[in-house]
Design a protein around this motif. Structure first.
Motif, PDB file in Angstrom:
ATOM      1  N   ARG A 162       0.456  -1.535   0.003  1.00  0.00           N
ATOM      2  CA  ARG A 162       0.778   0.004   0.060  1.00  0.00           C
ATOM      3  C   ARG A 162       1.118   1.084  -0.070  1.00  0.00           C
ATOM      4  O   ARG A 162       0.420   2.444  -0.648  1.00  0.00           O
ATOM      5  N   VAL A 163       1.463   0.867   0.217  1.00  0.00           N
ATOM      6  CA  VAL A 163       2.968   2.853   0.482  1.00  0.00           C
ATOM      7  C   VAL A 163       3.123   2.404  -1.128  1.00  0.00           C
ATOM      8  O   VAL A 163       3.722   4.049  -1.100  1.00  0.00           O
ATOM      9  N   HIS A 164       3.896   1.165  -1.395  1.00  0.00           N
ATOM     10  CA  HIS A 164       4.168   1.702  -2.871  1.00  0.00           C
ATOM     11  C   HIS A 164       3.403   2.190  -3.778  1.00  0.00           C
ATOM     12  O   HIS A 164       3.325   2.861  -4.228  1.00  0.00           O
ATOM     13  N   ILE A 165       1.813   1.535  -3.321  1.00  0.00           N
ATOM     14  CA  ILE A 165       0.954   2.117  -4.539  1.00  0.00           C
ATOM     15  C   ILE A 165       0.650   3.772  -3.825  1.00  0.00           C
ATOM     16  O   ILE A 165       0.465   4.078  -5.136  1.00  0.00           O
ATOM     17  N   GLU A 166       1.123   4.174  -3.453  1.00  0.00           N
ATOM     18  CA  GLU A 166       0.227   5.384  -2.900  1.00  0.00           C
ATOM     19  C   GLU A 166       1.730   6.615  -3.417  1.00  0.00           C
ATOM     20  O   GLU A 166       1.432   7.439  -3.843  1.00  0.00           O
ATOM     21  N   ALA A 167       2.749   5.369  -3.449  1.00  0.00           N
ATOM     22  CA  ALA A 167       4.211   6.853  -4.169  1.00  0.00           C
ATOM     23  C   ALA A 167       3.354   6.626  -5.384  1.00  0.00           C
ATOM     24  O   ALA A 167       3.747   7.549  -6.133  1.00  0.00           O
ATOM     25  N   ALA A 168       3.376   5.613  -6.108  1.00  0.00           N
ATOM     26  CA  ALA A 168       2.569   5.441  -7.822  1.00  0.00           C
ATOM     27  C   ALA A 168       1.652   6.500  -7.992  1.00  0.00           C
ATOM     28  O   ALA A 168       1.844   7.502  -8.417  1.00  0.00           O
ATOM     29  N   GLN A 169       0.658   6.677  -6.936  1.00  0.00           N
ATOM     30  CA  GLN A 169      -0.407   7.786  -7.097  1.00  0.00           C
ATOM     31  C   GLN A 169      -0.027   9.347  -7.067  1.00  0.00           C
ATOM     32  O   GLN A 169       0.476   9.648  -7.452  1.00  0.00           O
ATOM     33  N   ALA A 170       1.254   9.229  -6.274  1.00  0.00           N
ATOM     34  CA  ALA A 170       1.855  10.646  -6.054  1.00  0.00           C
ATOM     35  C   ALA A 170       3.046  11.276  -7.114  1.00  0.00           C
ATOM     36  O   ALA A 170       2.865  12.180  -7.976  1.00  0.00           O
ATOM     37  N   THR A 171       3.747  10.229  -7.874  1.00  0.00           N
ATOM     38  CA  THR A 171       4.317  10.610  -8.834  1.00  0.00           C
ATOM     39  C   THR A 171       4.132  10.164  -9.778  1.00  0.00           C
ATOM     40  O   THR A 171       4.690  10.934 -10.697  1.00  0.00           O
ATOM     41  N   GLY A 172       2.805   9.154 -10.222  1.00  0.00           N
ATOM     42  CA  GLY A 172       2.750   8.750 -11.704  1.00  0.00           C
ATOM     43  C   GLY A 172       3.312   8.021 -12.472  1.00  0.00           C
ATOM     44  O   GLY A 172       3.485   7.890 -13.575  1.00  0.00           O
ATOM     45  N   LEU A 173       4.391   7.579 -11.948  1.00  0.00           N
ATOM     46  CA  LEU A 173       5.020   6.175 -11.951  1.00  0.00           C
ATOM     47  C   LEU A 173       4.620   4.940 -12.072  1.00  0.00           C
ATOM     48  O   LEU A 173       3.531   4.374 -11.052  1.00  0.00           O
TER      49      LEU A 173
END
Length: 267
Positions: free
Chosen positions: A116-127
């Motif tokens: 879930r942490v990684h998903i949130e980072a993907a959501q935040a960065t667009g990567l």
């Protein structure tokens, strides 16, 4: 006649299997038409070493995350740390992350938290998110879907070898499936049948090297050049000439890993 260009969307060039050989391995990749590769950091404390490989070699990009099999042994990733890493011009994806209940089911809860942490980072960065999934199809489909409903993001199911149900769940979210050497194994017809159900514009190719070498190198150390063997199997599966399949997977990679495509265009 030029060799069609393809991209190894997932490899591990920092692994000791490649020590003292990286320049030769990258050269051989280029000779096989593999003009780009994304090397994946699986433990965030090793990100500086992985970044250095990308900085030293023009064809190499990188991503970073905490592999699910290491989630219980490594510090929990933070969204802020991943966002900070993502500022590097050659950092192009978040992960690999995911769930692995085959070897590490006892750490399922911390794996879910890390995912879930990684998903949130993907959501935040667009990567794009880079997912490892093994023996955890139901939980994986639920978490990916629930988080997507909260805020959409992009994703590749790396080295996909899971069920048709998980493939459908991922494809329904607009995600991509990546074909590794497993899809080229003679006994992997069921997996090839799953790939055949995927839209052609949602398929990538990879090695996951040094693991999972496709025929005719099965049982030996894998390397990015061997992406071409898997891509030839993919071309046959979709009834395409190799150059047409290669061009399609290139377009798919550029669409998903747009930061890598933009870096190339700006270089």
């Amino acid at each position: 006649m030029s060799i069609p260009l393809i991209t190894d969307s997932h490899c591990h060039l920092d692994f000791p299997d490649f020590d003292n050989e990286r320049p030769d391995i990258i050269r051989r990749a280029g000779e096989a038409g593999v003009h780009r590769m994304v090397t994946i950091c699986t433990k965030l404390r090793l990100e500086p070493q992985v970044r250095a490989i990308a900085e030293a070699h023009d064809p190499v990009f990188y991503a970073a995350g905490t592999h699910p099999m290491s989630a219980a042994d490594e510090p929990l990733a933070t969204v802020d740390a991943l966002i900070e890493m993502s500022r590097h011009p050659k950092f192009v994806g978040i992960g690999e992350t995911g769930l692995d209940y085959h070897y590490t089911s006892e750490s399922a809860e911390i794996q879910k938290q890390s995912l879930r942490v990684h998903i949130e980072a993907a959501q935040a960065t667009g990567l794009p998110l880079i997912i490892h999934a093994r023996a955890a199809d139901d939980d994986m489909a639920q978490i990916l879907t629930d988080c997507f409903k909260t805020q959409p993001y992009t994703c590749v199911m790396h080295c996909f070898s899971s069920s048709l149900d998980l493939a459908k769940a991922a494809l329904d979210l607009g995600f991509y499936l990546s074909m590794s050497g497993i899809a080229a194994f003679p006994k992997s017809q069921d997996l090839r049948d799953i790939f055949a159900t995927a839209p052609l514009d949602r398929v990538l190719v990879e090695t996951d090297s040094p693991y999972l070498a496709p025929p005719p190198h099965r049982g030996k150390r894998n390397e990015p050049a061997f992406t071409a063997h898997t891509a030839r199997v993919g071309a046959e599966l979709f009834g395409l000439e190799y150059d047409a399949f290669a061009a399609q997977t290139e377009a798919n990679f550029d669409r998903l890993f747009s930061k890598a495509a933009q870096y190339k265009a700006a270089a």
